[in-house]
Enzyme design. Structure first.
Site, PDB file in Angstrom:
ATOM      1  CG  ASN A   7      -1.918   1.136   1.373  1.00 57.06           C
ATOM      2  OD1 ASN A   7      -1.847   1.972   0.517  1.00 57.06           O
ATOM      3  ND2 ASN A   7      -2.947   1.135   2.382  1.00 57.06           N
ATOM      4  NE  ARG A  90      -6.169   1.317  -0.066  1.00 64.55           N
ATOM      5  CZ  ARG A  90      -6.177   2.655   0.670  1.00 64.55           C
ATOM      6  NH1 ARG A  90      -5.357   2.880   1.379  1.00 64.55           N
ATOM      7  NH2 ARG A  90      -7.316   3.260   0.622  1.00 64.55           N
ATOM      8  CG  HIS A 179     -13.118   3.266   3.313  1.00 67.28           C
ATOM      9  ND1 HIS A 179     -13.820   4.222   3.978  1.00 67.28           N
ATOM     10  CD2 HIS A 179     -11.807   3.674   3.574  1.00 67.28           C
ATOM     11  CE1 HIS A 179     -13.093   5.002   4.558  1.00 67.28           C
ATOM     12  NE2 HIS A 179     -11.580   4.620   4.320  1.00 67.28           N
ATOM     13  CG  HIS A 207     -13.632   1.708   7.063  1.00 69.97           C
ATOM     14  ND1 HIS A 207     -12.955   0.673   6.436  1.00 69.97           N
ATOM     15  CD2 HIS A 207     -12.941   2.792   6.989  1.00 69.97           C
ATOM     16  CE1 HIS A 207     -11.856   1.107   6.666  1.00 69.97           C
ATOM     17  NE2 HIS A 207     -11.876   2.506   6.950  1.00 69.97           N
ATOM     18  NE  ARG A 240     -10.153  12.556   3.775  1.00 71.41           N
ATOM     19  CZ  ARG A 240     -10.161  11.460   3.931  1.00 71.41           C
ATOM     20  NH1 ARG A 240     -11.320  10.502   3.947  1.00 71.41           N
ATOM     21  NH2 ARG A 240      -9.082  10.642   3.660  1.00 71.41           N
ATOM     22  NE  ARG A 284      -6.459   5.899  20.547  1.00 71.01           N
ATOM     23  CZ  ARG A 284      -5.826   5.130  19.800  1.00 71.01           C
ATOM     24  NH1 ARG A 284      -5.352   4.086  20.239  1.00 71.01           N
ATOM     25  NH2 ARG A 284      -5.279   5.876  18.538  1.00 71.01           N
ATOM     26  CD  GLU A 383      -8.852  -1.664   3.934  1.00 67.46           C
ATOM     27  OE1 GLU A 383      -8.250  -1.274   5.164  1.00 67.46           O
ATOM     28  OE2 GLU A 383      -9.091  -0.790   3.320  1.00 67.46           O
TER      29      GLU A 383
HETATM   30  P1  ADP Z   1      -7.205   5.242   8.897  1.00 65.85           P
HETATM   31  O1  ADP Z   1      -6.791   3.765   8.380  1.00 65.85           O
HETATM   32  O2  ADP Z   1      -8.427   5.708   8.224  1.00 65.85           O
HETATM   33  O3  ADP Z   1      -6.139   6.277   9.014  1.00 65.85           O
HETATM   34  P2  ADP Z   1      -7.923   3.749  11.251  1.00 65.85           P
HETATM   35  O4  ADP Z   1      -8.876   2.705  10.721  1.00 65.85           O
HETATM   36  O5  ADP Z   1      -6.707   3.012  11.596  1.00 65.85           O
HETATM   37  O6  ADP Z   1      -7.720   4.904  10.459  1.00 65.85           O
HETATM   38  O7  ADP Z   1      -8.575   4.377  12.478  1.00 65.85           O
HETATM   39  C1  ADP Z   1      -7.788   5.504  13.053  1.00 65.85           C
HETATM   40  C2  ADP Z   1      -8.687   6.072  14.151  1.00 65.85           C
HETATM   41  O8  ADP Z   1      -9.162   5.003  15.099  1.00 65.85           O
HETATM   42  C3  ADP Z   1      -7.863   6.924  15.276  1.00 65.85           C
HETATM   43  O9  ADP Z   1      -8.398   8.284  14.793  1.00 65.85           O
HETATM   44  C4  ADP Z   1      -8.480   6.981  16.681  1.00 65.85           C
HETATM   45  O10 ADP Z   1      -9.359   7.734  16.856  1.00 65.85           O
HETATM   46  C5  ADP Z   1      -9.415   5.513  16.348  1.00 65.85           C
HETATM   47  N1  ADP Z   1      -9.331   4.494  17.597  1.00 65.85           N
HETATM   48  C6  ADP Z   1      -8.484   3.589  17.515  1.00 65.85           C
HETATM   49  N2  ADP Z   1      -8.447   2.928  18.847  1.00 65.85           N
HETATM   50  C7  ADP Z   1      -9.334   3.526  19.307  1.00 65.85           C
HETATM   51  C8  ADP Z   1     -10.059   3.276  20.644  1.00 65.85           C
HETATM   52  N3  ADP Z   1      -9.613   2.241  21.377  1.00 65.85           N
HETATM   53  N4  ADP Z   1     -11.064   3.967  21.045  1.00 65.85           N
HETATM   54  C9  ADP Z   1     -11.580   5.094  20.057  1.00 65.85           C
HETATM   55  N5  ADP Z   1     -10.876   5.083  19.131  1.00 65.85           N
HETATM   56  C10 ADP Z   1     -10.135   4.614  18.573  1.00 65.85           C
END
Ligand code: ADP
Length: 410
Positions: A7, A90, A179, A207, A240, A284, A383
């Protein structure tokens, strides 16, 4: 067969090496900050994890570094590069040219290049990865797996905007959706959990990561999705905005004298929950600070979940009832509070979340009440596995994207 899934982003390369004979993930990792100071690689095998600084000015350097790690005496998992049988990439945008994964040849490379104006930040680095592999492993077959392909089954009623038809005809302005591999994977898994043929299912998958998209999937096919011409549309995201009245853009250009690039940056990088809270993108942090009484963080959570509820309502309507709602990606997989906030109040749709199951679930699970007519699933997305499956099926000559021959049993 050993397959490398790649990726390639604008400044990063993420990778996974699978052995499909033993169904094992041999190694995975990410090389970040390509072309900047402080480039580093995190390389993980079954037994160890390493983080090391390295020097990489471009994607070829980066992939060369990944190869060094994969074959390293100490960190490696293969002895020779010629043990890699194929590489799956990807690719973010396949436009209307690709509705399934394909073996890469010069024609495919030119087609991906021709779509660069639709995804200027993504397709060029994706292509750089293909070119790098072509020069480092010239005899290894490469396969392209597109984020947009799964959504090519949407009907024109869903993908056309009510704007002059010429914009679509001349420039391809329409909804593409993104996605796709994630929505495909989790809906296939949901059919298994429901013990139903995918062709008999109606599903809504959410997602929710930094990027957020919701998809209505009927009989295994995407019939509508919340991201649009670009990944900016639809749900509220980390940075976004999601859907807004397009007139806001013109208003802000008038008021602040923004250029189109500046508005683009604000809507993509400084909006979403970051825009609302002014401080946080990580949900978080937002949940923690909201709990401490911060009103803007609480508001961000309320707005994000309200908008997701509305998308579930829209897709419930177009699907004519549903079998299950699926939560996936960083927030969907890890935040019980986010899942609860989305589901609460949707009982009249037959969506009944079980609070205890929701609190304790950490891997694939049904988190709905036993009597809930609509199931609620937490399904960790994968993925890369879709990439591996597609590569394997294409090379073995049994790939048929509509036949759902995926095993997904790793
Ligand atoms: P991307 O691939 O779109 O960058 P991810 O699917 O890895 O994103 O998701 C990242 C987001 O997941 C982070 O912004 C974080 O806020 C959220 N995240 C990860 N663990 C937790 C958790 N335990 N509680 C709440 N949100 C979480």
């Amino acid at each position: 067969m050993k397959i490398l899934a790649l990726n390639c982003g604008s400044s990063s390369v993420k990778y996974q090496l699978y052995d499909t004979d033993t169904n094992r993930l041999l190694a995975k990792g990410a090389l970040e900050r390509i072309g900047f100071v402080g480039t580093f690689i995190i390389h993980q095998t079954e037994y160890q994890k390493h983080r090391l600084e390295c020097d990489c000015v471009n994607h070829k350097d980066a992939i060369f570094t990944v190869f060094k790690f994969l074959t390293d005496e100490e960190f490696g998992v293969i002895s020779e590069l010629n043990q890699i049988d194929a590489v799956g990439h990807r690719i973010v945008h396949g436009g209307e040219l690709f509705n399934k994964s394909v073996l890469i040849d010069d024609k495919v490379i030119n087609a991906i290049d021709s779509l660069a104006s639709l995804a200027p930040l993504h397709n060029p680095p994706n292509l750089a990865g293909i070119t790098a592999i072509k020069s480092l492993l010239p005899n290894v077959p490469q396969i392209a797996v597109f984020d947009t392909a799964f959504h090519q089954t949407m009907p024109p009623t869903a993908y056309l905007y009510a704007i002059p038809m010429k914009w679509y005809e001349k420039y391809g302005v329409r909804k593409y959706g993104f996605h796709g591999t994630s929505h495909l994977y989790v809906t296939r898994r949901a059919a298994k959990l429901l013990n139903k043929d995918i062709k008999d299912t109606k599903l809504i998958s959410l997602h929710i990561g930094n990027g957020v998209s919701v998809t209505a999937v009927k009989g295994g096919k995407s019939i509508d999705t919340s991201m649009g011409f670009t990944p900016l549309d639809g749900a509220v995201m980390g940075t976004r905005s999601g859907s807004i009245d397009p007139a806001v853009v013109l208003f802000m250009i008038d008021k602040e004298g923004f250029s189109s690039e500046e508005v683009n940056t604000v809507l993509n990088k400084r909006s979403g929950v970051l825009g609302i809270t002014g401080r946080y993108t990580d949900r978080r942090d937002i949940a923690r600070v909201a709990q401490e009484g911060d009103k803007l963080c609480k508001l961000a959570m309320d707005i994000e979940s309200y908008r997701l509820k509305k998308l579930i309502g829209e897709y419930y309507a177009v699907l004519g009832g549903i079998d299950a709602v699926i939560f996936t990606a960083g927030v969907g997989e890890n935040s019980s509070i986010a899942r609860k906030m989305v589901c609460d109040g949707l009982e009249h749709f037959g969506i009944n979340i079980d609070n205890e199951k929701n609190e304790t679930a950490h891997s694939e699970a049904d988190i709905s009440k036993n009597e809930s007519p609509v199931k609620i699933f937490l399904i960790p997305t994968n993925e890369e596995l879709v990439i591996i499956e597609d590569v394997k099926a294409i090379l073995e000559g049994n790939y048929n994207s509509t036949d759902f021959k995926y095993s997904f049993e790793v």
